[in-house]
Design a protein around this motif. Structure first.
Motif, PDB file in Angstrom:
ATOM      1  N   TYR A  96      -7.018   6.260   2.335  1.00  0.00           N
ATOM      2  CA  TYR A  96      -5.618   5.449   2.804  1.00  0.00           C
ATOM      3  C   TYR A  96      -5.732   5.136   4.375  1.00  0.00           C
ATOM      4  O   TYR A  96      -5.426   3.992   4.694  1.00  0.00           O
ATOM      5  CB  TYR A  96      -4.499   6.289   2.535  1.00  0.00           C
ATOM      6  N   ALA A  97      -5.964   6.191   4.877  1.00  0.00           N
ATOM      7  CA  ALA A  97      -6.076   5.903   6.662  1.00  0.00           C
ATOM      8  C   ALA A  97      -7.090   4.856   6.982  1.00  0.00           C
ATOM      9  O   ALA A  97      -6.807   4.085   7.795  1.00  0.00           O
ATOM     10  CB  ALA A  97      -6.478   7.425   7.181  1.00  0.00           C
ATOM     11  N   GLN A 140      -6.026   1.474   6.127  1.00  0.00           N
ATOM     12  CA  GLN A 140      -4.898   1.063   6.799  1.00  0.00           C
ATOM     13  C   GLN A 140      -5.559   0.515   8.167  1.00  0.00           C
ATOM     14  O   GLN A 140      -5.118  -0.456   8.738  1.00  0.00           O
ATOM     15  CB  GLN A 140      -3.939   2.152   7.306  1.00  0.00           C
ATOM     16  N   CYS A 141      -6.860   1.145   8.485  1.00  0.00           N
ATOM     17  CA  CYS A 141      -7.305   0.693   9.874  1.00  0.00           C
ATOM     18  C   CYS A 141      -8.389  -0.462   9.657  1.00  0.00           C
ATOM     19  O   CYS A 141      -8.763  -1.198  10.348  1.00  0.00           O
ATOM     20  CB  CYS A 141      -8.237   1.559  10.548  1.00  0.00           C
ATOM     21  N   ILE A 162      -4.318  -2.558   1.849  1.00  0.00           N
ATOM     22  CA  ILE A 162      -4.614  -1.293   1.826  1.00  0.00           C
ATOM     23  C   ILE A 162      -4.877  -0.705   0.588  1.00  0.00           C
ATOM     24  O   ILE A 162      -6.088  -0.020   0.336  1.00  0.00           O
ATOM     25  CB  ILE A 162      -3.331  -0.312   2.417  1.00  0.00           C
ATOM     26  N   GLY A 218       0.863  -1.341  -0.059  1.00  0.00           N
ATOM     27  CA  GLY A 218      -0.223  -0.082   0.223  1.00  0.00           C
ATOM     28  C   GLY A 218       0.826   1.298   0.229  1.00  0.00           C
ATOM     29  O   GLY A 218       0.470   2.160  -0.673  1.00  0.00           O
ATOM     30  N   LEU A 219       1.851   1.254   0.891  1.00  0.00           N
ATOM     31  CA  LEU A 219       2.508   2.758   0.994  1.00  0.00           C
ATOM     32  C   LEU A 219       3.541   2.752  -0.319  1.00  0.00           C
ATOM     33  O   LEU A 219       3.380   4.217  -0.654  1.00  0.00           O
ATOM     34  CB  LEU A 219       3.482   2.495   2.241  1.00  0.00           C
ATOM     35  N   VAL A 238      -2.484   4.350  14.292  1.00  0.00           N
ATOM     36  CA  VAL A 238      -3.489   5.066  13.566  1.00  0.00           C
ATOM     37  C   VAL A 238      -5.046   5.248  14.239  1.00  0.00           C
ATOM     38  O   VAL A 238      -5.267   6.429  14.406  1.00  0.00           O
ATOM     39  CB  VAL A 238      -3.759   4.192  12.273  1.00  0.00           C
ATOM     40  N   THR A 246       1.207  -0.736  13.928  1.00  0.00           N
ATOM     41  CA  THR A 246       0.895   0.794  13.219  1.00  0.00           C
ATOM     42  C   THR A 246      -0.588   1.004  13.398  1.00  0.00           C
ATOM     43  O   THR A 246      -1.165   2.221  13.539  1.00  0.00           O
ATOM     44  CB  THR A 246       1.312   0.589  11.668  1.00  0.00           C
ATOM     45  N   VAL A 247      -1.503  -0.238  12.965  1.00  0.00           N
ATOM     46  CA  VAL A 247      -3.201   0.155  13.296  1.00  0.00           C
ATOM     47  C   VAL A 247      -3.525   0.450  14.554  1.00  0.00           C
ATOM     48  O   VAL A 247      -4.187   1.560  14.599  1.00  0.00           O
ATOM     49  CB  VAL A 247      -3.711  -1.340  12.958  1.00  0.00           C
TER      50      VAL A 247
END
Length: 180
Positions: free
Chosen positions: A49-50, A53-54, A59, A22-23, A162, A158-159
């Protein structure tokens, strides 16, 4: 029907020409969806995107689904998602047939090393560009620094980072300390 095919082909290009998840797809997503097609605004892409990611799943696939849904509802979401995953399915199928030849080929290994280097540069460019637009004050700068430090130097997923940043944004907004 033309726009559905256009959605499929645009995401097929993105899915087929980017490597690393994704990134690493963010620069191409931005170029294709914001700059070239004008299907979404840059802020919307960042939001997708945010959220992508969650939510469970890949993503880039989540982002393609959101964009497709915005453009053409459920049918657009299906076409966009299929466009994003088709190249991977094709490439994985071909690689599976010739796996041993690929693993021993030094040319392929050198090409992959070069691709990884360029992907890092593209990701850094995207982060800087989006950071300039997103980090607009002290609170967002502090949030970005804390998020970066947590992601780099702790085992916090990371989740979680976020989600915590989203919760902090809601709390700051509700208390009047953050203006949208």
């Amino acid at each position: 029907m033309k726009e559905l095919i256009d959605l499929y082909l645009a995401f097929f290009r993105i899915g087929g020409l980017t490597f690393g998840g994704g990134l690493t797809m963010l620069p191409m997503l931005k170029h294709e969806l914001v700059e070239k097609k004008s299907w979404v605004e840059e802020d919307d892409l960042l939001d997708y995107y945010a959220v992508g990611q969650c939510t469970p799943g890949i993503i880039a696939v989540n982002v393609s689904t959101f964009v497709g849904y915005k453009r053409k509802g459920i049918t657009g979401a299906v076409f966009s998602t299929l466009g994003m995953i088709s190249p991977s399915l094709i490439i994985i199928s071909v690689i599976a047939m010739f796996l041993q030849q690929f693993m021993d080929n030094t040319t392929v290994m050198h090409a992959v090393a070069g691709i990884k280097t360029v992907i890092c540069a593209l990701m850094l460019n995207t982060v800087i560009t989006m950071g300039k637009k997103t980090i607009t004050g002290k609170i967002s700068a502090i949030t970005a620094i804390i998020g970066f430090l947590l992601a780099m130097f702790t085992p916090v997923p990371t989740v979680v980072i976020v989600l915590a940043a989203g919760l902090a944004g809601i709390i700051l907004y509700k208390t009047g300390r953050l203006v949208p």
